[in-house]
Write an enzyme that holds these catalytic residues in place. Structure first.
Site, short mmCIF file in Angstrom:
data_model
loop_
_atom_site.label_atom_id
_atom_site.label_comp_id
_atom_site.label_asym_id
_atom_site.label_seq_id
_atom_site.Cartn_x
_atom_site.Cartn_y
_atom_site.Cartn_z
N ASP A 101 -27.88 117.62 92.13
CA ASP A 101 -26.92 118.68 91.84
C ASP A 101 -26.06 119.00 93.05
OD1 ASP A 101 -25.53 120.79 90.79
OD2 ASP A 101 -27.28 122.05 90.40
N ASP A 160 -17.35 118.99 90.85
CA ASP A 160 -18.77 119.11 90.51
C ASP A 160 -19.21 117.92 89.67
OD1 ASP A 160 -21.32 120.30 90.27
OD2 ASP A 160 -20.76 121.16 88.34
#
Length: 434
Positions: free
Chosen positions: A102, A316
């Site tokens: 992540d 992201d």
């Protein structure tokens, strides 16, 4: 299940330049590459895509919860809904596990006994007592103060952490240091001693049975990237395979010299790091070009001359869709609707706003995303997504004050982060062959 299939399709293979510890990574000569395995890699492409689109909406809300929270950034995990899993090992001897990779999270953590409250996990738990290199971090340690974990064990006098998700899920446990190893069954391994991580005793969230926690790749000091900074010279990159890919090839995550993005077609944009507030990687979005029409951020009308407007945009890897500022999105949507002459239909998932009946693959003119100093040319696969056999939708959504450059727009690009130069670079690449 994921683990039962992963070895059959050989997705977990990790190719690494052999090295023993982080200090042995020679500057300018060493690097390594690991596989990023999509969470739904064993599902058919359409099911994989649909699952990712649904998670993208949750991801947006959880990232917002982190940005607008008044809590310290290390007290909030951005989201357990990232899209890629990373294989790694903890301890001595190493215990293999899988965590959600992540770029929107910092602390790496895994479930540990005593599991007072844990989500179901079918892969082996990491037992701290069985690792000869596991060391609890004492309360007086600077690390405990730096990341504001906020509490100490009264009986053991060691540092505890408590992190909350935007949906109310949590992880609690102790902060420790241990050896983290990246490797595979081929015998090639890369081991990094004294990595700060969380050992979670109370955990809840949207995790699969074959996932043990989070691998934090965010911009903060205590993310895996931050802790490996000297060894990798502040460089990492990834190359994401399209969700629609029928191949068993996994995406790749590169570190150090293996992460350098160079050659023909590379464009670079400044990277903003504000790790004191949030662990995000932020770019400056200036506008979008479709055909011969260019749209600028905050412009009500199409204009023909450059403007200085730009907006902070999170890049992201864990968010599937791209979220644009409302005015910019409305202009893009208007041009798409006026250009595509196919039959409009509703998204069967109820997620996307602009969809068409497409028994055959949709072809659309390239879009150019204008970041500060870098024009990134998107193919149809980056801007549109097939949600069933006869429906294709625009893979953008509007967002109020929270733009995100998602992973569909990044597929088949080598995306490189250079934290020393503070740049992000993009190079068109066939990621299934990288």
């Amino acid at each position: 299940m994921f683990l039962k299939s992963i070895f059959l399709v050989y997705l977990a293979t990790i190719s690494i330049i052999p090295l023993s510890v982080a200090q042995n990574l020679e500057p300018k000569t060493s690097g390594f590459t690991v596989d990023l395995i999509h969470r739904d890699s064993t599902e058919p492409p359409l099911q994989r895509t649909n699952n990712a689109l649904r998670r993208s909406l949750d991801r947006l809300q959880r990232l917002k919860a982190l940005k607008f929270s008044k809590k310290p950034e290390t007290e909030i995990v951005t989201s357990p809904t990232g899209e890629f899993i990373m294989k790694y090992s903890i301890g001595t001897p190493p215990v293999t596990t899988f965590g959600i990779a992540d770029t929107g999270s910092d602390l790496t953590w895994t479930q540990c006994p005593p599991c007072i409250k844990c989500f179901k996990q079918i892969i082996p738990l990491f037992y701290p007592k069985k690792s000869s290199t596991y060391r609890r971090i004492p309360c007086k340690d600077a690390t405990c103060r730096d990341i504001q974990l906020g509490s100490c064990s009264k009986s053991r006098h060691n540092c505890l952490y408590s992190q909350g998700y935007g949906d109310g899920s949590t992880t609690e446990g102790e902060l420790a240091r241990d050896t983290l190893t990246l490797g595979s069954g081929t015998g090639k391994t890369a081991s990094f001693p004294n990595i700060t991580l969380g050992c979670g005793f109370k955990n809840s969230g949207i995790f699969g049975e074959d996932e043990s926690g989070i691998v934090g790749l965010g911009a903060g000091k205590y993310s895996l990237v931050g802790q490996l900074y000297p060894a990798i010279q502040g460089k990492f990159s990834y190359c994401l395979v399209p969700l629609s890919s029928e191949t068993a090839n996994s995406s790749k995550l590169h570190f150090g010299t293996e992460a350098v993005v160079s050659g023909a077609g590379v464009v670079s944009t400044p990277l903003e790091l504000n790790t004191a507030e949030v662990p995000f990687y932020i770019l400056k979005l200036q506008g979008i070009t479709i055909g011969n029409q260019r749209f600028y951020v905050d412009d009500d009308e199409i204009v023909s001359k450059p403007r200085s407007q730009e907006v902070n945009t999170i890049i992201d890897s864990g968010t599937t869709l791209t979220y644009l500022p409302y005015r910019l999105y409305n202009k893009v949507e208007s041009v798409v609707k006026s250009t595509i002459k196919l039959k409009p239909v509703q998204d069967p998932l109820g997620v996307l706003d602009v969809c068409y009946y497409t028994p055959k693959d949709l072809k659309f003119s390239d879009m150019i995303i204008h970041f500060k100093g870098a024009d990134v040319r998107l193919k149809t696969e980056n801007a549109f997504v097939r949600t069933n056999n006869v429906t294709t939708c625009l893979a953008f959504k509007p967002s109020v004050n929270f733009p995100i450059y998602g992973n569909l727009a990044q597929t088949n690009f080598l995306v490189g982060y250079d934290l020393q130069k503070r740049t992000v670079s993009f190079k068109p690449t066939d990621c299934s062959k990288s």
